[in-house]
Write a protein that holds these residues in place. Sequence first.
Motif, short mmCIF file in Angstrom:
data_model
loop_
_atom_site.label_atom_id
_atom_site.label_comp_id
_atom_site.label_asym_id
_atom_site.label_seq_id
_atom_site.Cartn_x
_atom_site.Cartn_y
_atom_site.Cartn_z
N ALA A 194 34.10 42.07 38.73
CA ALA A 194 34.86 41.63 39.92
C ALA A 194 35.89 40.57 39.52
O ALA A 194 37.04 40.59 39.96
CB ALA A 194 33.91 41.08 40.97
N LEU A 195 35.48 39.65 38.65
CA LEU A 195 36.44 38.63 38.20
C LEU A 195 37.58 39.28 37.42
O LEU A 195 38.74 38.85 37.52
CB LEU A 195 35.76 37.57 37.33
N GLY A 196 37.25 40.30 36.66
CA GLY A 196 38.28 41.03 35.90
C GLY A 196 39.33 41.61 36.84
O GLY A 196 40.54 41.45 36.62
N GLN A 197 38.87 42.22 37.91
CA GLN A 197 39.81 42.81 38.90
C GLN A 197 40.71 41.74 39.48
O GLN A 197 41.92 41.93 39.64
CB GLN A 197 39.02 43.43 40.07
N ARG A 198 40.10 40.60 39.80
CA ARG A 198 40.86 39.50 40.41
C ARG A 198 41.95 39.00 39.46
O ARG A 198 43.07 38.72 39.85
CB ARG A 198 39.86 38.37 40.73
N MET A 199 41.58 38.91 38.18
CA MET A 199 42.52 38.43 37.18
C MET A 199 43.69 39.42 37.03
O MET A 199 44.85 39.03 37.01
CB MET A 199 41.80 38.29 35.83
N VAL A 200 43.36 40.70 36.91
CA VAL A 200 44.40 41.72 36.71
C VAL A 200 45.37 41.70 37.89
O VAL A 200 46.59 41.64 37.72
CB VAL A 200 43.77 43.13 36.61
#
Length: 449
Positions: free
Chosen positions: A342-348
Amino acid sequence: MKLWESVEAEYRERTPTSKEMYHETRDHVPMGVASSYRAWDPHPLIIDRAQGAYLYDVDGNSYVDFDMNNGAGMSGHAHPAVTEVVTEQLRNGTLFTHPHELLSEAAAELKKRWDAIDKVRFTNSGTESTMHAIRIARAYSGKDKLLKIEGAYHGCHDYVLMSKSAPGRLSGHPERPSRVVESHGVPEKTAETVEIAPWNDLEAVEGILRENINEIGALIVEPIVMNTGMLQPYGDFLKGLRELCDEYRITYIFDEVKTGVKIAPGGAAEYYDVEPDLVTMAKSIGGNFPVGAIGGKEEVMAQIEHGAAHYGTYNGNPLVLQALVTQLREVLTEDAYEHVDALGQRMVQGYEDIMEDQGIDGHVEHVNSQGSILFTDERIENYRDWLDNIDYDLHENFWFSMVNQGIMPHPHSADQQWTISVQHTEEHIDETLEAFKHVAPRLAEEQQS
Ligand SMILES: Cc1ncc(COP(=O)(O)O)c(C=O)c1O
């Protein structure tokens, strides 16, 4: 003033003690670093300590760290569960050059995650894992040559130090890449046992296999080429390679040193639903401890019982296996994967929105906890696309500008990617994106100038 001059000046101003200590270290250690990749201009940061999601340098600066030890730190730094179990083991002996219970416990944890793994041997690094896996692979197929992908990195032994970052003028035809040796000291005769293939081009791979039909016995791939900005396999490329390996009697090695346990619990084999013959691992399996592994099918790993040598004083020592077992049982849990993905999605989303707002040509390549920011709008499918399109200078400006803001966005090189650890939070991602918002207008100006 050109952007780089002001960025570099700010970096120097923030890090005078690093500079001084780096120059002192160079009197004693070649290039002043323990691994040559770690040296960069004007000087690397000298690290004082690392905790949770943060790195601290000797000048008192802190950094939200997405380098995470070049991807070894999906646990975050000094994870309490890992620290506790390792501290306990310190009191009970750190090295037994005899078998012990943790060997099968640790192997069982990897077997749970990879269908392709029946048996496991432990090593001390990714380099050792690929070096031994290649030997086992050759022993199994009975053929001596290795096929390696252009742009991929598999560590620092003689058989793989080639065609990783070769300049275009030496690289030959894109469908029949030349072999470019990238270290002095690699014997020509050794290099001649390696052929190079392009990524994402099954037809070209098959052509090379046909030309070397009685020689090539092993194929090693990074299932995502994580050392050239995350080149993903398109279509059924990895499955196509599986079929070719079966047809041409070749041992198929997934080098999962960077993808293993990070892009999915069972690495790229699970994510892409492909069964290799051998899997090599290191980095995040060990919670920041130096441990690697080779896993594979019963009949392939049996080569070790039939004469393929695999020795090592420190192999499978209890200190690192305690870290590994805890990392796989208690740290990289189902919830942890949900959290980092989920954090990865937010970063992207954040990076891409800001680039769009500012009119920066760029995009992010990303799979779950891993992401790479590419300053080009072109789709990058292989090493040649990378060479033709990536703006290294802009990347340097990006990387140092972020560091100046207290964010280490990924390891220092345009071809690397971030790792989101279990100890990162939404606040760390938002802080990173705020820093990028601050930096982006100057990057846009630079790109357009
Ligand atoms: C895919 C891959 N294989 C092997 C290695 C070598 O691992 P180590 O640095 O632990 O020797 C690396 C290191 O970055 C890697 O990315």
